[in-house]
Design a protein around this motif. Structure first.
Motif, PDB file in Angstrom:
ATOM      1  N   VAL A  13       9.874  -7.583  -6.450  1.00 55.39           N
ATOM      2  CA  VAL A  13      10.260  -6.242  -6.917  1.00 55.39           C
ATOM      3  C   VAL A  13      11.213  -5.630  -5.889  1.00 55.39           C
ATOM      4  N   SER A  14      12.366  -5.160  -6.356  1.00 54.28           N
ATOM      5  CA  SER A  14      13.282  -4.513  -5.412  1.00 54.28           C
ATOM      6  C   SER A  14      14.077  -3.415  -6.086  1.00 54.28           C
ATOM      7  N   ALA A  15      14.500  -2.476  -5.238  1.00 58.94           N
ATOM      8  CA  ALA A  15      15.396  -1.420  -5.707  1.00 58.94           C
ATOM      9  C   ALA A  15      16.800  -1.991  -5.857  1.00 58.94           C
ATOM     10  N   GLY A  16      17.101  -2.986  -5.060  1.00 63.58           N
ATOM     11  CA  GLY A  16      18.426  -3.603  -5.078  1.00 63.58           C
ATOM     12  C   GLY A  16      18.579  -4.579  -6.230  1.00 63.58           C
ATOM     13  N   PRO A  17      19.765  -5.217  -6.299  1.00 61.45           N
ATOM     14  CA  PRO A  17      20.105  -6.029  -7.472  1.00 61.45           C
ATOM     15  C   PRO A  17      19.526  -7.446  -7.480  1.00 61.45           C
ATOM     16  N   SER A  76       5.043  -8.636  -5.137  1.00 62.23           N
ATOM     17  CA  SER A  76       5.451  -8.149  -3.814  1.00 62.23           C
ATOM     18  C   SER A  76       6.792  -7.440  -3.865  1.00 62.23           C
ATOM     19  N   PRO A  77       6.848  -6.240  -3.280  1.00 63.79           N
ATOM     20  CA  PRO A  77       8.162  -5.615  -3.112  1.00 63.79           C
ATOM     21  C   PRO A  77       8.898  -6.294  -1.957  1.00 63.79           C
ATOM     22  N   GLU A  78      10.206  -6.117  -1.948  1.00 65.85           N
ATOM     23  CA  GLU A  78      11.008  -6.631  -0.831  1.00 65.85           C
ATOM     24  C   GLU A  78      11.203  -5.499   0.165  1.00 65.85           C
ATOM     25  N   TYR A  79      10.686  -5.696   1.372  1.00 66.44           N
ATOM     26  CA  TYR A  79      10.867  -4.708   2.443  1.00 66.44           C
ATOM     27  C   TYR A  79      11.691  -5.357   3.551  1.00 66.44           C
ATOM     28  N   ASN A  80      12.909  -4.859   3.730  1.00 66.35           N
ATOM     29  CA  ASN A  80      13.827  -5.432   4.734  1.00 66.35           C
ATOM     30  C   ASN A  80      13.889  -6.957   4.623  1.00 66.35           C
ATOM     31  N   HIS A  81      14.065  -7.385   3.375  1.00 70.37           N
ATOM     32  CA  HIS A  81      14.233  -8.802   3.016  1.00 70.37           C
ATOM     33  C   HIS A  81      12.970  -9.630   3.235  1.00 70.37           C
ATOM     34  N   GLY A  82      11.865  -8.984   3.571  1.00 70.99           N
ATOM     35  CA  GLY A  82      10.633  -9.731   3.813  1.00 70.99           C
ATOM     36  C   GLY A  82       9.497  -9.178   2.974  1.00 70.99           C
ATOM     37  N   ALA A  88       0.836  -1.207   0.000  1.00 70.94           N
ATOM     38  CA  ALA A  88       0.000   0.000   0.000  1.00 70.94           C
ATOM     39  C   ALA A  88       0.871   1.256   0.000  1.00 70.94           C
ATOM     40  N   ARG A  89       2.186   1.085  -0.243  1.00 69.95           N
ATOM     41  CA  ARG A  89       3.061   2.267  -0.189  1.00 69.95           C
ATOM     42  C   ARG A  89       2.701   3.262  -1.283  1.00 69.95           C
ATOM     43  N   LEU A  90       2.555   4.526  -0.891  1.00 72.90           N
ATOM     44  CA  LEU A  90       2.225   5.569  -1.871  1.00 72.90           C
ATOM     45  C   LEU A  90       3.333   5.666  -2.903  1.00 72.90           C
ATOM     46  N   GLY A  91       2.972   5.674  -4.167  1.00 69.62           N
ATOM     47  CA  GLY A  91       3.961   5.814  -5.239  1.00 69.62           C
ATOM     48  C   GLY A  91       4.798   4.568  -5.455  1.00 69.62           C
ATOM     49  N   CYS A  92       4.307   3.433  -5.006  1.00 65.91           N
ATOM     50  CA  CYS A  92       5.128   2.211  -5.105  1.00 65.91           C
ATOM     51  C   CYS A  92       5.407   1.843  -6.573  1.00 65.91           C
ATOM     52  N   MET A  93       6.629   1.333  -6.783  1.00 64.15           N
ATOM     53  CA  MET A  93       7.032   0.886  -8.121  1.00 64.15           C
ATOM     54  C   MET A  93       6.401  -0.469  -8.455  1.00 64.15           C
ATOM     55  N   SER A  94       6.038  -1.209  -7.421  1.00 62.90           N
ATOM     56  CA  SER A  94       5.420  -2.518  -7.668  1.00 62.90           C
ATOM     57  C   SER A  94       4.117  -2.378  -8.453  1.00 62.90           C
ATOM     58  N   ALA A  95       3.481  -1.223  -8.346  1.00 64.66           N
ATOM     59  CA  ALA A  95       2.234  -1.011  -9.103  1.00 64.66           C
ATOM     60  C   ALA A  95       2.500  -1.095 -10.604  1.00 64.66           C
ATOM     61  N   SER A 129      16.545  -3.582  -9.492  1.00 68.62           N
ATOM     62  CA  SER A 129      16.733  -2.152  -9.820  1.00 68.62           C
ATOM     63  C   SER A 129      15.485  -1.624 -10.519  1.00 68.62           C
ATOM     64  N   VAL A 130      14.351  -1.795  -9.867  1.00 64.63           N
ATOM     65  CA  VAL A 130      13.058  -1.539 -10.531  1.00 64.63           C
ATOM     66  C   VAL A 130      12.934  -0.103 -11.034  1.00 64.63           C
ATOM     67  N   GLN A 131      13.660   0.805 -10.408  1.00 65.48           N
ATOM     68  CA  GLN A 131      13.615   2.213 -10.838  1.00 65.48           C
ATOM     69  C   GLN A 131      14.178   2.380 -12.247  1.00 65.48           C
TER      70      GLN A 131
HETATM   71  C1  LIG Z   1      10.295  -0.421   4.364  1.00 60.17           C
HETATM   72  C2  LIG Z   1      11.139  -0.669   3.133  1.00 60.17           C
HETATM   73  C3  LIG Z   1      12.119  -1.632   3.182  1.00 60.17           C
HETATM   74  C4  LIG Z   1      12.878  -1.921   2.027  1.00 60.17           C
HETATM   75  N1  LIG Z   1      13.785  -2.945   2.054  1.00 60.17           N
HETATM   76  C5  LIG Z   1      14.425  -3.299   0.912  1.00 60.17           C
HETATM   77  C6  LIG Z   1      15.247  -4.465   0.862  1.00 60.17           C
HETATM   78  O1  LIG Z   1      15.372  -5.205   1.810  1.00 60.17           O
HETATM   79  N2  LIG Z   1      15.874  -4.774  -0.308  1.00 60.17           N
HETATM   80  C7  LIG Z   1      15.729  -3.986  -1.436  1.00 60.17           C
HETATM   81  O2  LIG Z   1      16.291  -4.297  -2.475  1.00 60.17           O
HETATM   82  N3  LIG Z   1      14.951  -2.873  -1.406  1.00 60.17           N
HETATM   83  C8  LIG Z   1      14.292  -2.526  -0.273  1.00 60.17           C
HETATM   84  N4  LIG Z   1      13.447  -1.443  -0.260  1.00 60.17           N
HETATM   85  C9  LIG Z   1      13.293  -0.651  -1.478  1.00 60.17           C
HETATM   86  C10 LIG Z   1      12.194  -1.243  -2.358  1.00 60.17           C
HETATM   87  O3  LIG Z   1      12.671  -2.432  -2.946  1.00 60.17           O
HETATM   88  C11 LIG Z   1      11.816  -0.212  -3.391  1.00 60.17           C
HETATM   89  O4  LIG Z   1      11.012   0.755  -2.764  1.00 60.17           O
HETATM   90  C12 LIG Z   1      11.201  -0.778  -4.652  1.00 60.17           C
HETATM   91  O5  LIG Z   1      10.769   0.316  -5.434  1.00 60.17           O
HETATM   92  C13 LIG Z   1      10.030  -1.732  -4.434  1.00 60.17           C
HETATM   93  O6  LIG Z   1       9.120  -1.258  -3.473  1.00 60.17           O
HETATM   94  P1  LIG Z   1       7.834  -0.376  -3.857  1.00 60.17           P
HETATM   95  O7  LIG Z   1       6.910  -1.212  -4.656  1.00 60.17           O
HETATM   96  O8  LIG Z   1       7.269   0.030  -2.525  1.00 60.17           O
HETATM   97  O9  LIG Z   1       8.324   0.815  -4.640  1.00 60.17           O
HETATM   98  C14 LIG Z   1      12.682  -1.144   0.861  1.00 60.17           C
HETATM   99  C15 LIG Z   1      11.697  -0.148   0.849  1.00 60.17           C
HETATM  100  C16 LIG Z   1      10.906   0.075   1.955  1.00 60.17           C
HETATM  101  C17 LIG Z   1       9.817   1.111   1.889  1.00 60.17           C
END
Ligand SMILES: Cc1cc2nc3c(=O)[nH]c(=O)nc-3n(C[C@H](O)[C@H](O)[C@H](O)COP(=O)(O)O)c2cc1C
Length: 188
Positions: free
Chosen positions: A110-114, A78-84, A15-22, A144-146
């Protein structure tokens, strides 16, 4: 031969505002909808009115439950948030149970990381199993979803289309097979 269309909704798991997963969820839903044998919907968990002062089937919401009941397969993005996984995604998934049993699920990380959400996918797999869903052996990983999407959410890297196609092919095979099993194969 099954004539009735398969139904495979795509769940946007944050539910993150502006999420890239959307962007990823819309792309997968759009690729699914190109297949004439599939019906799909994009389910945005931010829009589900689930209370947070209780959990599990006690907070089952009729509309979401009906969609899960109708589904032959799920795609969870699902985005990855703190590996979960996002806590809200788990909260939503936990609200149903019998609706999922012997249905196919594919996960898009989906993640910002590699690592393309590989850690969130690994963490979701035991949850899916406990819910009675059957995981496929293909994933889609948006690393690197960005860079994968531009500011308007348009795909920048066309190679994802081929990967999504393989993933959906497997998901559909599993969904067909499991529907056959649910409808034709007695449990005991
Ligand atoms: C609470 C939080 C924790 C995150 N933890 C990770 C992480 O563990 N690994 C990673 O690659 N990116 C992490 N990110 C960055 C997200 O991968 C990034 O925001 C990406 O765009 C996907 O999430 P989104 O759909 O919310 O945009 C985190 C972002 C948030 C908001």
């Amino acid at each position: 031969m099954q004539c009735r269309n398969l139904y495979s909704p795509v769940i946007l798991g944050t539910a993150r505002l502006g999420c890239m997963s959307a962007h990823a969820a819309r792309l997968v839903a759009s690729e699914l909808s190109k297949r004439p044998e599939i019906d799909t919907d994009l389910i945005d968990i931010a829009k589900l009115p689930l209370p947070t002062n209780d959990a599990g089937e006690a907070i089952k919401q009729a509309e979401f439950s009906a969609l899960m009941d109708r589904a032959d397969a799920l795609v969870v993005v699902s985005p990855e948030y703190n590996h979960g996984y996002p806590g809200l995604l788990k909260h939503v998934l936990d609200s149903c149970l019998k609706e999922y049993i012997h249905k196919a699920v594919g996960i898009v990380g989906v993640s910002a990381g590699p690592f393309g959400g590989t850690r969130v996918i690994q963490n979701l797999l035991p949850v899916m199993r406990e819910l009675g869903l059957v995981s496929i052996f293909w994933d889609v990983n948006f690393s690197s979803v960005q860079k994968a999407f531009d500011q308007q959410g348009r795909l920048s890297d066309e190679s994802y289309i081929r990967r999504i196609d393989k993933f959906l092919q497997e998901l559909i095979w599993m969904a067909r097979t499991l529907r056959h099993g649910r409808e034709q194969v007695p449990l005991n």
